[in-house]
Scaffold this motif. Structure first.
Motif, PDB file in Angstrom:
ATOM      1  N   LEU A  62      13.572  13.138  10.841  1.00  0.00           N
ATOM      2  CA  LEU A  62      12.224  13.624   9.230  1.00  0.00           C
ATOM      3  C   LEU A  62      11.074  14.372  10.223  1.00  0.00           C
ATOM      4  N   GLY A  63      10.247  13.131  10.748  1.00  0.00           N
ATOM      5  CA  GLY A  63       9.132  13.302  11.406  1.00  0.00           C
ATOM      6  C   GLY A  63       8.085  12.890  10.868  1.00  0.00           C
ATOM      7  N   ARG A  64       7.913  12.382   9.804  1.00  0.00           N
ATOM      8  CA  ARG A  64       6.918  12.007   8.457  1.00  0.00           C
ATOM      9  C   ARG A  64       6.288  10.270   8.702  1.00  0.00           C
ATOM     10  N   TYR A  65       5.060  10.862  10.069  1.00  0.00           N
ATOM     11  CA  TYR A  65       4.441   9.281  10.478  1.00  0.00           C
ATOM     12  C   TYR A  65       3.952   8.744   9.549  1.00  0.00           C
ATOM     13  N   ASN A  66       3.586   9.673   8.463  1.00  0.00           N
ATOM     14  CA  ASN A  66       2.156   9.015   7.869  1.00  0.00           C
ATOM     15  C   ASN A  66       2.233   9.455   6.281  1.00  0.00           C
ATOM     16  N   ALA A  67       3.827   9.024   5.264  1.00  0.00           N
ATOM     17  CA  ALA A  67       3.809   9.525   4.600  1.00  0.00           C
ATOM     18  C   ALA A  67       2.722   8.721   3.014  1.00  0.00           C
ATOM     19  N   ALA A  68       2.295   9.513   2.334  1.00  0.00           N
ATOM     20  CA  ALA A  68       2.365   9.083   0.788  1.00  0.00           C
ATOM     21  C   ALA A  68       2.403   9.830  -0.295  1.00  0.00           C
ATOM     22  N   PRO A  69       2.198   8.603  -1.080  1.00  0.00           N
ATOM     23  CA  PRO A  69       2.618   9.200  -2.833  1.00  0.00           C
ATOM     24  C   PRO A  69       2.404  10.579  -3.399  1.00  0.00           C
ATOM     25  N   THR A  70       3.522  11.320  -3.792  1.00  0.00           N
ATOM     26  CA  THR A  70       3.566  12.954  -4.302  1.00  0.00           C
ATOM     27  C   THR A  70       4.419  13.354  -3.346  1.00  0.00           C
ATOM     28  N   LYS A  71       4.742  13.179  -2.306  1.00  0.00           N
ATOM     29  CA  LYS A  71       5.817  13.489  -1.337  1.00  0.00           C
ATOM     30  C   LYS A  71       7.174  13.316  -1.890  1.00  0.00           C
ATOM     31  N   GLN A  72       7.582  14.338  -1.141  1.00  0.00           N
ATOM     32  CA  GLN A  72       9.099  13.983  -1.154  1.00  0.00           C
ATOM     33  C   GLN A  72       9.277  13.659  -0.290  1.00  0.00           C
ATOM     34  N   CYS A 110       1.124  -0.870  -0.132  1.00  0.00           N
ATOM     35  CA  CYS A 110       0.563   0.170  -0.386  1.00  0.00           C
ATOM     36  C   CYS A 110       0.954   1.184  -0.123  1.00  0.00           C
ATOM     37  N   GLY A 111       0.009   2.165  -0.311  1.00  0.00           N
ATOM     38  CA  GLY A 111       1.298   3.557  -0.298  1.00  0.00           C
ATOM     39  C   GLY A 111       1.021   4.565   0.772  1.00  0.00           C
ATOM     40  N   ARG A 112       2.097   4.119   1.808  1.00  0.00           N
ATOM     41  CA  ARG A 112       1.315   4.875   3.054  1.00  0.00           C
ATOM     42  C   ARG A 112       2.751   4.420   3.752  1.00  0.00           C
ATOM     43  N   LEU A 113       3.699   4.933   4.367  1.00  0.00           N
ATOM     44  CA  LEU A 113       4.826   4.499   4.970  1.00  0.00           C
ATOM     45  C   LEU A 113       5.270   6.036   6.399  1.00  0.00           C
ATOM     46  N   SER A 114       6.583   5.469   7.134  1.00  0.00           N
ATOM     47  CA  SER A 114       5.930   6.265   7.854  1.00  0.00           C
ATOM     48  C   SER A 114       8.261   6.381   7.954  1.00  0.00           C
ATOM     49  N   GLN A 115       8.291   7.714   7.491  1.00  0.00           N
ATOM     50  CA  GLN A 115       9.442   8.075   8.273  1.00  0.00           C
ATOM     51  C   GLN A 115      10.641   8.547   8.865  1.00  0.00           C
ATOM     52  N   TYR A 116      10.222   8.578  10.573  1.00  0.00           N
ATOM     53  CA  TYR A 116       9.945   9.468  11.145  1.00  0.00           C
ATOM     54  C   TYR A 116      11.624   9.741  12.062  1.00  0.00           C
ATOM     55  N   ARG A 117      12.632   9.517  11.493  1.00  0.00           N
ATOM     56  CA  ARG A 117      13.623   9.467  12.646  1.00  0.00           C
ATOM     57  C   ARG A 117      15.209  10.439  11.571  1.00  0.00           C
ATOM     58  N   GLY A 118      16.165  11.116  11.944  1.00  0.00           N
ATOM     59  CA  GLY A 118      16.821  11.962  11.596  1.00  0.00           C
ATOM     60  C   GLY A 118      17.913  10.714  10.489  1.00  0.00           C
ATOM     61  N   ILE A 119      18.210  11.420   9.527  1.00  0.00           N
ATOM     62  CA  ILE A 119      18.562  11.200   8.267  1.00  0.00           C
ATOM     63  C   ILE A 119      20.157  10.334   8.797  1.00  0.00           C
ATOM     64  N   HIS A 120      20.333  10.953   9.976  1.00  0.00           N
ATOM     65  CA  HIS A 120      22.394  10.636  10.446  1.00  0.00           C
ATOM     66  C   HIS A 120      21.728   8.920  11.010  1.00  0.00           C
ATOM     67  N   ASP A 121      20.428   9.029  11.368  1.00  0.00           N
ATOM     68  CA  ASP A 121      20.169   6.974  12.234  1.00  0.00           C
ATOM     69  C   ASP A 121      20.224   6.854  10.951  1.00  0.00           C
TER      70      ASP A 121
END
Length: 223
Positions: A33-43, A2-13
């Motif tokens: 990064l704080g993205r707990y609910n990232a969707a398509p078309t987002k960076q 499905c098209g939803r994911l999380s990317q919330y840690r810092g890039i150095h992690d």
């Protein structure tokens, strides 16, 4: 997948999980990064290598070639076809890693709404998803974007969804990123060496994750 994911840690992690402690050209910032609910078309933050240097760049999730105007930009590419089909031929050589904390799937359990599940590593470590894309610094005749490569699910994960990302262990992720890795070797890794179902766990989360306007940390908590 499905098209939803999380990317919330810092890039150095994520760099530490990748196991590349050298210098990184960090174009996504040092804060979580704080993205707990990232969707398509987002960076999303994406790793790639150029001129022997690891880059972390914000890249749009989703890509299609300029001639495919009759469809929305896919966000995933099936591992069985990605190396040889015409749609992704141009970007197959442009390998990247999308580091994520987890992804979500929705299951019809007979209720009024499908039940979302969160899938993550059992040990909570970052998930390194094999990806390809039109990346920063490359051919400007195509817009930037990337797709995550997916494979058939196995074992109990089939009950959640029939597809899942191709997740690579850190040593394989580094080999995947290396421009010197032959295309045939990259295809073999994607087809045969993704992490097994046993590396993951999954549980129900709030249906609030279905609304892309919801983005808080509570979305990744079990219910």
């Amino acid at each position: 997948m499905c098209g939803r994911l999380s990317q919330y840690r810092g890039i150095h992690d994520f760099v530490a999980a990748l196991g590349m402690p050298g210098a990184v050209v960090n174009n996504v910032g040092d804060q979580p990064l704080g993205r707990y609910n990232a969707a398509p078309t987002k960076q999303l933050a994406l790793f790639h290598i150029a001129n022997d240097t690891l880059y972390a760049d914000p890249v749009t999730w989703g890509w299609r070639p300029h001639w495919a105007t009759d469809r929305a930009a896919p966000i995933n590419a099936r591992v069985e076809k990605v190396a040889h089909g015409p749609f992704f031929r141009q970007i197959w050589p442009h390998r990247a890693i999308c580091p994520v904390d987890n992804w979500f799937e929705w299951v019809d359990e007979g209720g009024p709404n499908k039940q979302p599940y969160l899938i993550r590593h059992r040990n909570r470590s970052p998930i390194l998803c094999a990806s390809i894309g039109q990346l920063p610094g490359q051919d400007r005749s195509e817009h930037q974007g990337f797709v995550i490569i997916t494979a058939d699910s196995e074992g109990g994960m089939v009950d959640i969804h029939d597809r899942r990302p191709v997740v690579l262990a850190p040593d394989l992720a580094r080999e995947w990123l290396d421009p010197a890795t032959p295309k045939e070797r990259a295809e073999h890794m994607a087809l045969q060496q993704g992490e097994a179902e046993e590396a993951f766990e999954w549980f129900k989360v709030s249906t609030a994750v279905g609304n892309v306007r919801n983005y808080g940390q509570e979305l990744i908590e079990p219910v």
